[in-house]
Design a protein around this motif. Sequence first.
Motif, PDB file in Angstrom:
ATOM      1  N   LEU A  48      54.134  32.244  22.148  1.00 43.64           N
ATOM      2  CA  LEU A  48      54.238  33.511  22.871  1.00 43.64           C
ATOM      3  C   LEU A  48      53.036  34.409  22.547  1.00 43.64           C
ATOM      4  O   LEU A  48      52.513  35.118  23.404  1.00 43.64           O
ATOM      5  N   GLU A  49      52.591  34.356  21.314  1.00 41.56           N
ATOM      6  CA  GLU A  49      51.523  35.261  20.869  1.00 41.56           C
ATOM      7  C   GLU A  49      50.120  34.701  21.067  1.00 41.56           C
ATOM      8  O   GLU A  49      49.148  35.448  21.062  1.00 41.56           O
ATOM      9  N   ARG A  50      50.032  33.408  21.240  1.00 41.25           N
ATOM     10  CA  ARG A  50      48.713  32.769  21.311  1.00 41.25           C
ATOM     11  C   ARG A  50      47.761  33.392  22.334  1.00 41.25           C
ATOM     12  O   ARG A  50      46.580  33.597  22.020  1.00 41.25           O
ATOM     13  N   PRO A  51      48.206  33.736  23.569  1.00 43.90           N
ATOM     14  CA  PRO A  51      47.260  34.304  24.547  1.00 43.90           C
ATOM     15  C   PRO A  51      46.603  35.598  24.069  1.00 43.90           C
ATOM     16  O   PRO A  51      45.535  35.975  24.563  1.00 43.90           O
ATOM     17  N   PHE A  52      47.216  36.263  23.108  1.00 44.46           N
ATOM     18  CA  PHE A  52      46.686  37.558  22.665  1.00 44.46           C
ATOM     19  C   PHE A  52      45.559  37.432  21.648  1.00 44.46           C
ATOM     20  O   PHE A  52      44.952  38.428  21.277  1.00 44.46           O
ATOM     21  N   ILE A  53      45.270  36.204  21.244  1.00 38.51           N
ATOM     22  CA  ILE A  53      44.063  36.018  20.418  1.00 38.51           C
ATOM     23  C   ILE A  53      42.873  36.418  21.295  1.00 38.51           C
ATOM     24  O   ILE A  53      41.974  37.125  20.871  1.00 38.51           O
ATOM     25  N   ARG A  54      42.893  35.998  22.550  1.00 42.42           N
ATOM     26  CA  ARG A  54      41.795  36.335  23.472  1.00 42.42           C
ATOM     27  C   ARG A  54      41.867  37.760  23.966  1.00 42.42           C
ATOM     28  O   ARG A  54      40.847  38.404  24.177  1.00 42.42           O
ATOM     29  N   GLN A  55      43.088  38.239  24.198  1.00 45.54           N
ATOM     30  CA  GLN A  55      43.208  39.577  24.778  1.00 45.54           C
ATOM     31  C   GLN A  55      43.020  40.704  23.767  1.00 45.54           C
ATOM     32  O   GLN A  55      42.880  41.862  24.157  1.00 45.54           O
ATOM     33  N   ALA A  56      43.056  40.377  22.488  1.00 45.56           N
ATOM     34  CA  ALA A  56      42.913  41.423  21.466  1.00 45.56           C
ATOM     35  C   ALA A  56      41.574  42.139  21.658  1.00 45.56           C
ATOM     36  O   ALA A  56      40.573  41.493  21.986  1.00 45.56           O
ATOM     37  N   PRO A  57      41.560  43.492  21.470  1.00 46.08           N
ATOM     38  CA  PRO A  57      40.399  44.276  21.892  1.00 46.08           C
ATOM     39  C   PRO A  57      39.180  44.249  20.971  1.00 46.08           C
ATOM     40  O   PRO A  57      38.143  44.792  21.333  1.00 46.08           O
ATOM     41  N   GLU A 113      66.692  32.048  32.908  1.00 45.82           N
ATOM     42  CA  GLU A 113      65.624  31.623  33.846  1.00 45.82           C
ATOM     43  C   GLU A 113      64.184  31.833  33.339  1.00 45.82           C
ATOM     44  O   GLU A 113      63.456  30.849  33.201  1.00 45.82           O
ATOM     45  N   PRO A 114      63.779  33.077  33.029  1.00 44.66           N
ATOM     46  CA  PRO A 114      62.379  33.224  32.600  1.00 44.66           C
ATOM     47  C   PRO A 114      62.069  32.413  31.340  1.00 44.66           C
ATOM     48  O   PRO A 114      60.930  31.979  31.130  1.00 44.66           O
ATOM     49  N   GLY A 115      63.078  32.188  30.528  1.00 44.38           N
ATOM     50  CA  GLY A 115      62.884  31.438  29.286  1.00 44.38           C
ATOM     51  C   GLY A 115      62.582  29.972  29.511  1.00 44.38           C
ATOM     52  O   GLY A 115      61.966  29.308  28.676  1.00 44.38           O
ATOM     53  N   VAL A 116      63.019  29.446  30.659  1.00 42.27           N
ATOM     54  CA  VAL A 116      62.750  28.036  30.954  1.00 42.27           C
ATOM     55  C   VAL A 116      61.241  27.820  31.026  1.00 42.27           C
ATOM     56  O   VAL A 116      60.720  26.774  30.627  1.00 42.27           O
ATOM     57  N   GLY A 117      60.520  28.835  31.507  1.00 41.95           N
ATOM     58  CA  GLY A 117      59.059  28.754  31.568  1.00 41.95           C
ATOM     59  C   GLY A 117      58.438  28.612  30.188  1.00 41.95           C
ATOM     60  O   GLY A 117      57.451  27.905  30.007  1.00 41.95           O
ATOM     61  N   GLN A 118      59.038  29.273  29.208  1.00 44.10           N
ATOM     62  CA  GLN A 118      58.538  29.157  27.827  1.00 44.10           C
ATOM     63  C   GLN A 118      58.709  27.718  27.335  1.00 44.10           C
ATOM     64  O   GLN A 118      57.824  27.161  26.692  1.00 44.10           O
ATOM     65  N   ILE A 119      59.861  27.153  27.642  1.00 48.53           N
ATOM     66  CA  ILE A 119      60.144  25.787  27.177  1.00 48.53           C
ATOM     67  C   ILE A 119      59.215  24.799  27.888  1.00 48.53           C
ATOM     68  O   ILE A 119      58.663  23.881  27.264  1.00 48.53           O
ATOM     69  N   ASP A 120      59.006  25.013  29.182  1.00 46.06           N
ATOM     70  CA  ASP A 120      58.084  24.133  29.925  1.00 46.06           C
ATOM     71  C   ASP A 120      56.671  24.212  29.347  1.00 46.06           C
ATOM     72  O   ASP A 120      55.966  23.209  29.271  1.00 46.06           O
ATOM     73  N   LEU A 180      65.158  31.314  18.669  1.00 45.02           N
ATOM     74  CA  LEU A 180      65.468  32.737  18.685  1.00 45.02           C
ATOM     75  C   LEU A 180      65.436  33.368  20.086  1.00 45.02           C
ATOM     76  O   LEU A 180      64.501  33.121  20.851  1.00 45.02           O
ATOM     77  N   ASN A 181      66.413  34.222  20.368  1.00 44.81           N
ATOM     78  CA  ASN A 181      66.485  34.849  21.690  1.00 44.81           C
ATOM     79  C   ASN A 181      65.186  35.574  22.084  1.00 44.81           C
ATOM     80  O   ASN A 181      64.730  35.463  23.217  1.00 44.81           O
ATOM     81  N   CYS A 182      64.573  36.292  21.132  1.00 43.93           N
ATOM     82  CA  CYS A 182      63.371  37.104  21.449  1.00 43.93           C
ATOM     83  C   CYS A 182      62.245  36.264  22.051  1.00 43.93           C
ATOM     84  O   CYS A 182      61.457  36.775  22.852  1.00 43.93           O
ATOM     85  N   PHE A 183      62.156  35.015  21.671  1.00 41.74           N
ATOM     86  CA  PHE A 183      61.020  34.202  22.100  1.00 41.74           C
ATOM     87  C   PHE A 183      61.256  33.487  23.439  1.00 41.74           C
ATOM     88  O   PHE A 183      60.433  32.707  23.884  1.00 41.74           O
ATOM     89  N   HIS A 184      62.383  33.783  24.073  1.00 42.33           N
ATOM     90  CA  HIS A 184      62.626  33.289  25.434  1.00 42.33           C
ATOM     91  C   HIS A 184      62.036  34.238  26.473  1.00 42.33           C
ATOM     92  O   HIS A 184      61.878  33.870  27.624  1.00 42.33           O
ATOM     93  N   TYR A 185      61.769  35.470  26.058  1.00 40.34           N
ATOM     94  CA  TYR A 185      61.264  36.464  27.009  1.00 40.34           C
ATOM     95  C   TYR A 185      59.750  36.352  27.124  1.00 40.34           C
ATOM     96  O   TYR A 185      59.060  36.257  26.107  1.00 40.34           O
ATOM     97  N   PRO A 186      59.227  36.368  28.350  1.00 36.34           N
ATOM     98  CA  PRO A 186      57.770  36.333  28.480  1.00 36.34           C
ATOM     99  C   PRO A 186      57.137  37.603  27.915  1.00 36.34           C
ATOM    100  O   PRO A 186      57.764  38.668  27.920  1.00 36.34           O
ATOM    101  N   MET A 187      55.920  37.475  27.417  1.00 28.04           N
ATOM    102  CA  MET A 187      55.188  38.651  26.921  1.00 28.04           C
ATOM    103  C   MET A 187      53.825  38.627  27.609  1.00 28.04           C
ATOM    104  O   MET A 187      53.078  37.665  27.460  1.00 28.04           O
ATOM    105  N   THR A 188      53.537  39.664  28.394  1.00 25.44           N
ATOM    106  CA  THR A 188      52.316  39.612  29.200  1.00 25.44           C
ATOM    107  C   THR A 188      51.305  40.699  28.867  1.00 25.44           C
ATOM    108  O   THR A 188      50.123  40.543  29.130  1.00 25.44           O
ATOM    109  N   GLU A 189      51.765  41.808  28.283  1.00 25.87           N
ATOM    110  CA  GLU A 189      50.858  42.933  28.041  1.00 25.87           C
ATOM    111  C   GLU A 189      50.550  43.088  26.556  1.00 25.87           C
ATOM    112  O   GLU A 189      51.443  42.909  25.720  1.00 25.87           O
TER     113      GLU A 189
END
Length: 313
Positions: free
Chosen positions: A46-55, A274-281, A104-113
């Motif tokens: 979930l956090e990996r994309p933010f290595i690039r997005q970090a300012p 539903e949105p969590g299935v994307g995390q598993i995929d 964990l429930n928290c990691f089923h939710y997408p994180m985009t910002e």
Amino acid sequence: MDIEEVKERAGPREFSPADDLPEEYRKAATRMIEFHANSEIMGAYLERPFIRQAPSIDRKLAFSAKVQDEIGHGQLLYRAAETLGVKTREEMLDDLANGKGKFLNCFHYPMTEYVETPMVAFFVDGAAMRRQATLRRTSWEPYAHAMDKVCFEEGFHVKHGEDILRTLMNGSRKEQQLTQEAFEEWWPRIIQFFGPTDDKSTHHDFAASVGLKQKSNDELRQAFLDQYVPKARKYGLEIPDYPRIHKNDEGRWVVEEDDLDWDEFFTIAKNEYEPGVGQIDGRKHAQEAVQWVRDTIEADNVPAGGQPPQAAD
Ligand SMILES: [Fe+2]
Ligand SMILES: [Fe+2]
């Protein structure tokens, strides 16, 4: 050893692979450690994309180190779970990729910002810290031993998340507003981190009776709120109206549990959100992409210093 003897002896770091333990204990411990390991991996993805997005370069380095730590925690825990002889690391990783592994429930939710990152790195890791500190006294010694290293690194993660939150809340009005909105979205999920209240928790009694769990969901949530409600306020975040929380006679924070969406929580627990299935995929694709590495390592006909096989495409 039968289960009655296990319950009698249960104490911190009491059991190790040298003990002949009943299946009931080994399965319960495996379920608990596998859930924990899966959560480390899914949190890292979930956090990996933010290595690039970090300012800034400093933030990128810190994020990169944290994500690597989380993957390391996952691997350490799969090894600790393997010592129970119920499932192999490969089986657990396959189950996770195929939507059977729970996390964990928290990691089923997408994180985009980017403004969402302290919601995980500060609040969720802070909650994890509370639980993990108690697990250093769990009865399965390899699990407790893994927690020594995990807790040490988790301390750095929380500081990292806190520093991002502090910076955002001292930033522009727009940054402050977006961070507040992210907090409002994540706050109920963060409170649900500890799972359902004790009377609805299915696994607590047994796990507590054999020393696997040291504290109940309610005790942990209470300790977390006592510490993190003041911290959130200190950085200028407003606690949302729902779920309702108030201070009890002992000056401790209490949540109206019925204000939380437990239907959503239990849908997530079954990996059906539903949105969590994307995390598993996403996890499944990541695993498929490195299958050739696993095949290479497992093939015993590769000569020392030999070349890896060509990737399929
Ligand atoms: Fe971790
Ligand atoms: Fe962490």
